[in-house]
Design an enzyme around this catalytic site. Structure first.
Site, PDB file in Angstrom:
ATOM      1  N   ARG A 121       0.841  -1.189   0.000  1.00 35.20           N
ATOM      2  CA  ARG A 121       0.000   0.000   0.000  1.00 35.20           C
ATOM      3  C   ARG A 121       0.884   1.250   0.000  1.00 35.20           C
ATOM      4  O   ARG A 121       1.941   1.267   0.653  1.00 35.20           O
ATOM      5  CB  ARG A 121      -0.852  -0.025   1.270  1.00 35.20           C
ATOM      6  CG  ARG A 121      -1.830   1.123   1.447  1.00 35.20           C
ATOM      7  CD  ARG A 121      -2.937   1.054   0.481  1.00 35.20           C
ATOM      8  NE  ARG A 121      -4.087   1.872   0.859  1.00 35.20           N
ATOM      9  CZ  ARG A 121      -5.047   2.184  -0.012  1.00 35.20           C
ATOM     10  NH1 ARG A 121      -5.002   1.768  -1.273  1.00 35.20           N
ATOM     11  NH2 ARG A 121      -6.081   2.891   0.383  1.00 35.20           N
TER      12      ARG A 121
ATOM     13  N   THR B 114      -9.123   0.955  -9.785  1.00 33.95           N
ATOM     14  CA  THR B 114      -8.466  -0.215  -9.184  1.00 33.95           C
ATOM     15  C   THR B 114      -8.611  -1.419 -10.128  1.00 33.95           C
ATOM     16  O   THR B 114      -9.459  -1.410 -11.021  1.00 33.95           O
ATOM     17  CB  THR B 114      -9.050  -0.520  -7.779  1.00 33.95           C
ATOM     18  OG1 THR B 114      -8.786   0.600  -6.921  1.00 33.95           O
ATOM     19  CG2 THR B 114      -8.491  -1.762  -7.136  1.00 33.95           C
TER      20      THR B 114
ATOM     21  N   THR C 190      -3.910  -0.619  -7.339  1.00 33.01           N
ATOM     22  CA  THR C 190      -4.730   0.579  -7.513  1.00 33.01           C
ATOM     23  C   THR C 190      -3.921   1.836  -7.745  1.00 33.01           C
ATOM     24  O   THR C 190      -2.793   1.960  -7.257  1.00 33.01           O
ATOM     25  CB  THR C 190      -5.632   0.782  -6.267  1.00 33.01           C
ATOM     26  OG1 THR C 190      -6.496   1.899  -6.480  1.00 33.01           O
ATOM     27  CG2 THR C 190      -4.829   1.013  -5.010  1.00 33.01           C
TER      28      THR C 190
ATOM     29  N   SER D 199     -10.174  -0.393   0.932  1.00 31.65           N
ATOM     30  CA  SER D 199     -11.290  -1.356   0.936  1.00 31.65           C
ATOM     31  C   SER D 199     -10.950  -2.596   0.098  1.00 31.65           C
ATOM     32  O   SER D 199     -11.802  -3.469  -0.084  1.00 31.65           O
ATOM     33  CB  SER D 199     -12.547  -0.703   0.361  1.00 31.65           C
ATOM     34  OG  SER D 199     -12.909   0.428   1.106  1.00 31.65           O
TER      35      SER D 199
ATOM     36  N   GLY E  71     -13.383  -1.157  -7.462  1.00 31.63           N
ATOM     37  CA  GLY E  71     -14.627  -0.476  -7.144  1.00 31.63           C
ATOM     38  C   GLY E  71     -14.666   0.255  -5.815  1.00 31.63           C
ATOM     39  O   GLY E  71     -15.763   0.513  -5.300  1.00 31.63           O
ATOM     40  N   GLY E  72     -13.518   0.560  -5.218  1.00 33.30           N
ATOM     41  CA  GLY E  72     -13.520   1.340  -3.977  1.00 33.30           C
ATOM     42  C   GLY E  72     -14.343   0.655  -2.900  1.00 33.30           C
ATOM     43  O   GLY E  72     -14.154  -0.531  -2.601  1.00 33.30           O
TER      44      GLY E  72
HETATM   45  N1  GLY Z   1      -8.243   3.148  -3.514  1.00 34.31           N
HETATM   46  C1  GLY Z   1      -9.269   2.257  -3.242  1.00 34.31           C
HETATM   47  C2  GLY Z   1      -9.046   1.461  -2.022  1.00 34.31           C
HETATM   48  O1  GLY Z   1      -7.907   1.203  -1.687  1.00 34.31           O
HETATM   49  O2  GLY Z   1      -9.975   1.092  -1.380  1.00 34.31           O
END
Ligand code: GLY
Length: 583
Positions: free
Chosen positions: A108, A390, A408, A462, A481-482
């Site tokens: 991340r 993403t 993403t 998410s 899809g967030g």
């Molecule tokens: N950027 C979308 C997520 O990481 O949930």
């Protein structure tokens, strides 16, 4: 499964071939002198958002690579042919399973070291428009270059250059612009046009390249070549890092070469849970996705979801009520170093029982009555959901390894800045933090203080790469899809493990979504029959229809070793491929 022993032995050799000393700046990664003993091809399945990337993964498996090799090659191919979300300038998560071993890799993005809680606010404390989504101030420190490298280091089987070279070839020799890419470029044209270096490549003559155009990306090819020779150090120092810092500063960003050099991926203990007789593993914090899937499964078991008829209003109601509660708990979450709750509390038997007991089977509970935690004050804001980016890939090989990976840039094309001299987009992942108190993010998510911007912290995600297994059968799946990622992923998982669907059928079934705030069910146009819609409304649910929810990408390995793959027909059919190596 077949050839397991030889694969494990080769995995050990890979550790010897790529020692940590290879990672010092400027030191080339020496092509392995220990050939992978011409490993035999084996069965496998690859699913991704783009057929060209999927074909890259199948070719890796055909050449004796394992699922980790193929995952890295597919992710890099997506960085070329699916620049909306595939990336070197973003981050992601991967869950890997091989036999009894399950691992979780966190690559991340992190907040730059000079990031502050108020960096997206004006002098009056009001949010500065677009500051957290457009331009490099919105960019977190990319994690993909390190993440893909360490995944290969630990679990790959082929030499590093073999997994990078297919993407390098695509960038250097060119790939065909798809209608999907053209459409995405068109829809983000206004943002992309704000940056001359982006417009030069992606809007030549003022418009995106037409579908069918052969597009070469020479700067990205040069970066991939350096990455192939030197690993992530090629991007964390030297000319690429300088180019990123220069571009960032020129457009008001704070990302520095020192931030890039300091980035570290993290191997984490996967979040392990069970549901309806299946073992499941997903991503722990800093993703909320695994927890939402785990909490929802646990609540659904308690309310006997599986005893309600498939496709009934009862099932939809129970799904929504469990999501309402799991997303309320999300309010407490953030980077593991700052979170106010974790799996210990949120998956405890007591908490799940309390949450499930509060579900009224006949009536929607207004979200205003669902507090994140006893005594917690409810936030006032109500979010509005926007389209989300993403991309996910799922891979199985015939050696017993599966990889479920989501990467993403946050929005399509991230922050919109394509870095000249590096050849890739920077993410806009900072919007996944709370960038203005009480203000919902891009996905309408209302988040808490645990997810405030802090230097070096990872923003709450998410993304929900999932691996589930039972009695010799394994599935790997995830979505884009967030905020819709965990709900889309969970619905497909339930279709498989409760309904017994075929893989493609499970992916293609219409879906719904709810995320606590805003207090509404979002349903795909064909998800609810008039009767079910009326039933849900009678129970007090507000329902809004929408286009596709998520893009689920899945593979399955049957107990006899047969592999299956499914890409999402609602988005881009054709991204699924199966390799049958023969007897
Ligand atoms: N950027 C979308 C997520 O990481 O949930």
């Amino acid at each position: 499964m077949r050839r397991t022993l030889s694969v494990l032995a080769l995995g050990a050799l890979t550790f010897l071939v790529l020692p940590a000393s290879c990672l010092r700046p400027g030191r080339p990664i020496v092509p392995t002198s220990v050939p992978p003993a011409a490993p035999a091809p084996h069965d496998g399945a690859v699913a991704s958002a783009e057929p060209v990337a999927t074909e890259t993964g199948l070719a890796i498996l055909r050449n004796g690579g394992d699922a980790a090799d193929a995952a890295v090659a597919v992710a890099l191919a997506l960085a070329v042919v699916h620049p909306q979300a595939g990336n070197l300038g973003g981050g992601g998560f991967a869950v890997i399973k091989r036999g009894e071993m399950v691992a979780a890799l966190d690559f991340r993005e992190t907040a730059p070291r000079s990031a502050t809680e108020s960096m997206y606010l004006d002098k009056e404390g009001e949010p500065i428009e677009d500051a957290a989504t457009v331009g490099p101030l919105a960019a977190g420190v990319p994690g993909s270059p390190d993440g893909l490298f360490v995944l290969h280091q630990r679990y790959g089987r082929l030499p590093w250059r073999d997994v990078v070279s297919p993407a390098l070839r695509l960038a250097r020799e060119g790939f065909t612009v798809t209608p999907r890419l053209r459409e995405a470029l068109e829809s983000y044209q206004e943002t992309l046009a704000r940056f001359p270096e982006t417009a030069k490549v992606w809007l030549p003559d003022g418009a995106p390249p037409r579908a069918g155009t052969l597009l070469r990306l020479p700067e990205l090819a040069a970066t991939l070549e350096a990455y192939m020779k030197h690993g992530p150090d090629a991007l964390k120092g030297g000319t690429a890092a300088a180019a990123i810092e220069t571009a960032s500063r020129a457009h008001g960003g704070v990302l520095t070469a020192a931030d890039l050099a300091a980035y570290r991926p993290v191997w984490r203990e996967p979040l392990r849970f069970s549901g309806f007789g299946w073992n499941v593993a997903s991503m722990p914090l800093p993703s909320s996705g695994g927890l939402i899937v785990a909490q929802s499964l646990a609540m659904l078991e308690r309310v006997r979801f599986d005893e309600r008829p498939a496709g009934s209003a009862d099932r939809d109601h129970l799904l929504v009520e469990t999501w309402r509660r799991a997303f309320a708990d999300r309010f407490l979450l953030g980077d593991p170093a700052h979170t106010r709750a974790g799996p210990g509390q949120l998956l405890s038997v007591d908490w799940i029982a309390r949450r499930a007991a509060d579900i009224d089977e006949a009536k929607a509970t207004p979200s205003s009555q669902v507090s994140p935690w006893p005594g917690e004050r409810l936030p006032q804001a109500a979010g509005a959901m926007k389209p989300a980016a993403t991309t996910h890939l799922s891979i199985a090989d015939g050696t017993g390894m599966v990889v479920s990976m989501t990467t993403t840039l946050n929005e399509w094309f991230g922050c919109g800045l394509y870095v000249a001299g590096a050849g890739f987009f920077l993410n806009d992942e900072m919007d996944d933090f709370v960038t203005a108190p009480g203000q919902p993010n891009l996905y309408g998510l209302v988040q808490g203080e645990a997810n405030a911007v802090r230097p070096g912290a990872r923003m709450l995600s998410s993304m929900s790469p999932v691996v589930a297994w039972r009695d010799g059968e394994t599935v790997a799946l995830g979505s884009r899809g967030g905020s819709r990622i965990p709900t889309a992923t969970l619905q497909v998982l339930l279709n498989l493990i409760v309904n017994g669907d075929q893989l493609q059928q499970a992916v293609d079934r219409p879906r719904i979504h709810h995320q606590w705030l805003p207090d509404e069910i979002v349903a795909e146009t064909d998800a609810l029959s008039p009767g079910i819609l009326a039933d849900l409304q009678r129970r007090g649910h507000r329902v809004r229809t929408t286009g596709g929810l998520g893009e689920v990408i899945a593979v399955r390995v049957r107990p006899d070793g047969r592999c299956e793959a499914a890409a999402d027909n609602r988005r881009n059919p054709g991204g699924a491929g199966v390799l049958a190596a023969g007897p």
